[in-house]
Design an enzyme around this catalytic site. Structure first.
Site, short mmCIF file in Angstrom:
data_model
loop_
_atom_site.label_atom_id
_atom_site.label_comp_id
_atom_site.label_asym_id
_atom_site.label_seq_id
_atom_site.Cartn_x
_atom_site.Cartn_y
_atom_site.Cartn_z
N SER A 62 0.83 -1.20 0.00
CA SER A 62 0.00 0.00 0.00
C SER A 62 0.86 1.25 0.00
O SER A 62 1.97 1.26 0.55
CB SER A 62 -0.89 0.01 1.25
OG SER A 62 -1.52 1.26 1.42
N TYR A 89 -2.37 -0.17 9.98
CA TYR A 89 -2.57 -0.74 8.65
C TYR A 89 -1.29 -0.64 7.83
O TYR A 89 -0.83 -1.62 7.23
CB TYR A 89 -3.71 -0.01 7.94
CG TYR A 89 -3.82 -0.35 6.47
CD1 TYR A 89 -4.18 -1.63 6.05
CD2 TYR A 89 -3.55 0.61 5.50
CE1 TYR A 89 -4.27 -1.94 4.70
CE2 TYR A 89 -3.64 0.31 4.15
CZ TYR A 89 -4.00 -0.97 3.76
OH TYR A 89 -4.08 -1.28 2.42
#
Length: 338
Positions: free
Chosen positions: A128, A153
């Site tokens: 990501s 995350y």
């Protein structure tokens, strides 16, 4: 024809990648636990569309269950694994951290172990753009330091890259990580800004605009993302024999092991307010806006340097924000009958 396992196949990117692979004649084994993080009906509708293809098989399974993952890989004998299953969302990780450890870390470990023991020729996995954390140098490049995540995350995605490298090094498993940048388009995620804005504007409700609108994102249309994923999947990385950690400028996105990490984005950031204007113009309705401060764990801007991906596989995003927003809204109006 390739036998491919796609995890997260009921998700936004997983669904589109599976569609592309099936359309070219591949056999696709799909895995997804259909978690209720967002609308389960939307996820099941994606799977139903994939099930129309004779080359598709689906397992409703959680990747956190190691024995089940290993059995699916053992019995399915995929040559390629495209691992897109994950607990997504920066803000959700502030309130549900355990899920990120179970799915993004332990789930990824189970995938690595299954690939190691059952002859998978290439593992492509989702990282990501969030790994860049508080970096302010633009555009973000894969040789930048990503050691200061600002959300759990992001930390789990950085962990995935490190875990993948260890398996590439120890077991000669080719792995490629893709740092996705703000993907949008038809069948998209309801927790993403474009989806939220479209729904609210149609309903005549206000939208929350964070950092008082002073935000930029490298919005990347789903078709451009899928093209990059498939091109990468078809070219397993080779080890770089010239790579040395003693080099002061050693690139952390490559290695002597068969390991690579790439940015995959549009390489053309768009101001958040410009994206909102595109939505307004396409819908023919003005947005009511609540201007809000920055949210914890978020960043004001993202911009992908995709030079290495262009060089490696000829990746070149082609969809403008105007065209992409128009296609998304056309899908939204058709799907929801709005």
């Amino acid at each position: 024809m390739t036998r491919t396992l796609v995890t997260g196949v009921a998700g936004f990117i997983g669904y589109h990648v599976a569609e592309r692979l099936l359309a070219r004649g591949d056999t696709v084994i799909g895995v997804d636990n259909i978690c209720p993080y967002y609308d389960v009906a939307l996820k099941r509708a994606r799977v139903e569309r994939l099930a129309r293809h004779p080359g598709f098989a689906f397992h409703e399974q959680d990747i956190a269950h190691g024995e089940a993952v290993r059995a699916i890989v053992r019995d399915g004998r995929p040559e390629l694994v495209v691992h897109l299953a994950a607990q997504a969302g920066v803000r959700y990780s502030l309130t549900h951290p355990e899920v990120y450890g179970e799915t993004n870390v332990m789930g990824f470990l189970h995938i690595l172990e299954a690939c190691r023991h059952h002859g998978v020729g290439h593992l492509v996995y989702a990282s990501s753009s969030s790994v860049y954390g508080g970096n302010t140098k633009m555009p973000f490049a894969t040789d930048d330091s990503v050691d200061h995540p600002v959300s759990l995350y992001a930390a789990t995605k950085k962990a995935n890259e490190l875990m993948a490298h260890s398996y590439s090094h120890l077991y000669d498993l080719p792995t490629t990580g893709l740092r996705f940048f703000t993907v949008y388009g038809p069948w998209g995620r309801p927790d993403m800004a474009l989806f939220i804005f479209t729904k609210a504007i149609l309903a005549g409700k206000p939208i929350d605009v964070f950092n008082h609108g002073d935000m930029r994102r490298d919005f990347t249309y789903i078709d451009d993302i899928v093209e990059g994923v498939v091109r990468v999947a078809d070219q397993p990385p080779q080890g770089d024999p010239t790579f040395s950690l003693d080099d002061a400028h050693a690139d952390p996105s490559r290695s002597q092991a068969p390991y690579r990490v790439y940015n995959i984005g549009n390489n053309a950031p768009v101001e958040l307010m410009d994206m909102i204007r595109c939505v307004e113009e396409t819908l023919g309705k003005k947005a009511q806006m609540n201007f809000m401060p920055m949210q914890p764990g978020d960043v004001p801007a993202s911009h992908a340097n995709v030079d290495s991906l262009m060089e490696a596989v000829g990746y070149k995003p082609e969809t403008s924000i105007e065209e992409g927003v128009s296609r998304f809204i056309a899908w939204y109006l058709d799907y929801y009958g709005a």
